[in-house]
Design a protein around this motif. Structure first.
Motif, short mmCIF file in Angstrom:
data_model
loop_
_atom_site.label_atom_id
_atom_site.label_comp_id
_atom_site.label_asym_id
_atom_site.label_seq_id
_atom_site.Cartn_x
_atom_site.Cartn_y
_atom_site.Cartn_z
N PRO A 1 -32.52 15.45 -5.93
CA PRO A 1 -31.68 16.58 -6.63
C PRO A 1 -30.62 17.41 -6.20
O PRO A 1 -30.72 17.93 -5.14
CB PRO A 1 -32.51 17.10 -7.54
N VAL A 2 -29.52 17.41 -7.01
CA VAL A 2 -28.28 18.39 -6.64
C VAL A 2 -28.39 19.39 -7.77
O VAL A 2 -28.03 18.87 -8.91
CB VAL A 2 -27.28 17.86 -6.08
N TYR A 3 -28.54 20.63 -7.59
CA TYR A 3 -28.22 21.44 -8.85
C TYR A 3 -26.89 22.41 -8.31
O TYR A 3 -26.67 22.92 -7.34
CB TYR A 3 -29.33 22.60 -8.83
N HIS A 4 -25.98 22.12 -9.36
CA HIS A 4 -24.79 22.90 -9.36
C HIS A 4 -24.48 23.78 -10.11
O HIS A 4 -25.48 24.04 -11.16
CB HIS A 4 -23.51 21.74 -10.00
N MET A 5 -23.60 24.62 -9.94
CA MET A 5 -23.33 25.82 -10.91
C MET A 5 -21.56 26.04 -10.96
O MET A 5 -21.06 25.43 -9.98
CB MET A 5 -23.70 27.16 -10.33
N LYS B 1 -23.76 17.54 -14.20
CA LYS B 1 -25.17 16.94 -14.74
C LYS B 1 -25.61 18.28 -14.99
O LYS B 1 -26.89 18.33 -14.93
CB LYS B 1 -25.93 16.12 -13.83
N ILE B 2 -25.00 19.29 -15.65
CA ILE B 2 -25.69 20.35 -16.24
C ILE B 2 -25.76 20.09 -17.63
O ILE B 2 -24.82 20.21 -18.46
CB ILE B 2 -24.74 21.78 -15.94
N GLN B 3 -27.12 19.95 -18.12
CA GLN B 3 -27.44 19.53 -19.35
C GLN B 3 -28.04 20.50 -19.99
O GLN B 3 -29.28 20.89 -20.01
CB GLN B 3 -28.36 18.38 -19.34
N THR B 4 -27.11 21.53 -20.83
CA THR B 4 -27.73 22.65 -21.55
C THR B 4 -26.83 22.50 -23.00
O THR B 4 -25.90 21.73 -23.03
CB THR B 4 -27.26 23.85 -20.90
N ALA C 1 -24.13 27.29 -18.95
CA ALA C 1 -24.28 26.78 -17.76
C ALA C 1 -25.52 27.36 -17.12
O ALA C 1 -25.14 27.54 -15.86
CB ALA C 1 -22.94 26.65 -17.09
N TYR C 2 -26.22 28.15 -17.86
CA TYR C 2 -27.49 28.65 -16.95
C TYR C 2 -28.72 27.96 -17.40
O TYR C 2 -28.87 27.56 -18.42
CB TYR C 2 -27.52 30.24 -17.59
N TYR C 3 -29.45 28.00 -16.41
CA TYR C 3 -30.78 27.06 -16.51
C TYR C 3 -31.52 27.59 -15.33
O TYR C 3 -31.42 28.29 -14.34
CB TYR C 3 -30.37 25.49 -16.20
N GLY D 1 -22.04 32.82 -14.41
CA GLY D 1 -21.33 34.07 -14.24
C GLY D 1 -19.93 34.23 -14.74
O GLY D 1 -19.17 35.22 -15.02
N PHE D 2 -19.60 33.04 -15.66
CA PHE D 2 -18.54 33.05 -16.34
C PHE D 2 -18.74 32.74 -18.06
O PHE D 2 -18.07 32.17 -18.82
CB PHE D 2 -17.63 32.01 -16.25
N ASP D 3 -19.97 33.32 -18.18
CA ASP D 3 -20.56 33.43 -19.59
C ASP D 3 -19.39 34.06 -20.54
O ASP D 3 -19.02 33.62 -21.48
CB ASP D 3 -21.76 34.02 -19.70
N VAL D 4 -19.24 35.38 -20.20
CA VAL D 4 -17.92 35.99 -20.83
C VAL D 4 -16.95 35.90 -19.92
O VAL D 4 -16.84 36.47 -18.72
CB VAL D 4 -18.29 37.42 -21.05
N SER D 5 -15.96 35.37 -20.26
CA SER D 5 -14.62 34.96 -19.50
C SER D 5 -13.45 34.77 -20.12
O SER D 5 -13.48 34.26 -21.09
CB SER D 5 -15.05 33.77 -18.20
N ALA D 6 -12.22 35.15 -19.40
CA ALA D 6 -11.10 34.95 -20.03
C ALA D 6 -10.59 33.38 -19.52
O ALA D 6 -9.47 32.98 -20.21
CB ALA D 6 -9.99 35.63 -19.44
N ILE D 7 -11.30 32.51 -18.79
CA ILE D 7 -10.93 31.41 -18.15
C ILE D 7 -11.85 30.05 -18.70
O ILE D 7 -11.65 29.00 -18.42
CB ILE D 7 -10.50 31.55 -16.82
N ALA D 8 -12.92 30.50 -19.22
CA ALA D 8 -14.11 29.72 -19.21
C ALA D 8 -14.40 28.89 -20.58
O ALA D 8 -14.96 27.96 -20.53
CB ALA D 8 -15.16 30.35 -18.81
N TRP D 9 -13.64 29.38 -21.63
CA TRP D 9 -13.73 28.82 -23.00
C TRP D 9 -12.59 28.71 -23.64
O TRP D 9 -11.40 29.15 -23.32
CB TRP D 9 -14.55 30.03 -23.67
#
Length: 321
Positions: free
Chosen positions: A100-104, A123-126, A131-133, A148-156
């Motif tokens: 297994p490989v766990y990415h963030m 393969k982040i299945q949430t 993207a937290y697990y 770390g980009f849950d609240v972000s100006a670039i992530a949503w």
């Protein structure tokens, strides 16, 4: 016992071992430099990853249980018409690991692809493109991966509430027109940059529940986040916006033993006031041709041993009682 990579290797077998790498930031473009003038080797970084996977798969060494990638697999300078192909190319390199490989997600990942396209490739299945697990490789340990980009100006998307909250936050905290500029910001205020982000309220509540459950189960926890969580292990410019809020929650419990991060390419290590180790990993991107930055981690009941390769420094992390 014997000495290996500057660390004492004891005869007892670890509970398990895993591989680590961070900030590959591949792009099929000529070499360049960071804002601070540090050389970056965009095409060579995939070779660093390839050698890492070959090493992790080696039959001459004890088998690794999994690999953790601490984020930023493709660089922001990657031509946008090549973004999906480049991300898929690096993800496929990781997939050649025999386990297994766990990415963030990191900021450079998000410069290239939106969450709805990025997370399936990693393969982040949430649900809801979060993207937290967490996962438990053995009953005694739990790994918690933060977004770390849950609240972000670039992530949503621009109309997402988390984007609006981040933009409003940056307007309040950073007076510069360029919100990636720390000019005029002092000390730890220099973290209030657009390429960073924060852990949101719901994620904090989720983390609280995980730590409470881990305490009841007598599990040791390893926390992972692309953005560093301790100022003594990182430059201020690389820190999670609300690292202090996250660590205040973490310090209410005794189960967290170590925090791994990327983002600050030079790497770092600290032990905080509660005895938690913070290890920021050196970037694969900044390896000159022929050099490497990846590691193998042996986990024991009372310590973690990171055996680094070349530019990644070996680190012994003995748990506080």
């Amino acid at each position: 016992m014997s000495i290996a990579n500057g660390l004492i290797s004891r005869k007892e077998q670890p509970l398990f071992s895993f591989g680590v790498i961070s900030d590959v930031q591949y792009a099929d473009i000529p070499d360049g430099r960071s804002f601070l003038g540090v050389p970056r080797f965009y095409r060579h970084s995939i070779l660093v990853l390839r050698r890492a996977v070959e090493d992790w798969n080696s039959r001459n060494k004890p088998k690794l249980k999994f690999v953790i990638n601490l984020g930023d697999i493709v660089d922001g300078y990657c031509p946008k018409d090549q973004s999906f192909t480049a991300v898929k190319k690096i993800a496929d390199e990781f997939a050649s690991f025999d386990g297994p490989v766990y990415h963030m997600i990191g900021n450079h990942c998000l410069y290239n692809l939106t969450r709805d396209k990025l997370l399936p490739v990693l393969k982040i299945q949430t649900p809801e493109n979060l993207a937290y697990y967490e996962f438990s490789p053995v009953p005694e340990f739990r790994f918690v991966v933060l977004d770390g980009f849950d609240v972000s100006a670039i992530a949503w998307p621009q109309d997402h509430p988390n984007t609006k909250a981040a933009v409003d936050f940056l307007v309040e905290k950073n007076p510069n027109l360029d919100k990636n500029s720390p000019i005029g910001l002092n000390g730890l205020e220099r973290r209030y940059l657009m390429f960073n982000g924060a852990v949101g309220k719901e994620q904090l509540e989720w983390l609280d529940g995980i730590l409470m459950e881990s305490t009841k189960l007598n599990q040791k926890v390893v926390l992972c986040c692309h953005l560093p969580l301790d100022p003594n292990a990182s430059s201020p410019e690389a820190l999670l916006w609300n690292y202090d809020e996250v660590m205040n929650l973490v310090h209410r419990y005794k189960c967290v033993k170590a925090c791994f991060a990327g983002h600050d390419h030079k790497g770092g290590h600290s032990i905080d006031c509660n005895g938690i180790h913070h290890r920021v990993l050196e970037a694969a991107l900044e390896c000159p041709p022929g050099t490497d930055a990846y590691g193998r981690v042996d986990v024991f009941d009372d310590r973690i041993l990171l055996y680094g390769t070349d530019r990644m420094k070996s680190t012994e992390m003995i748990f506080a009682l």
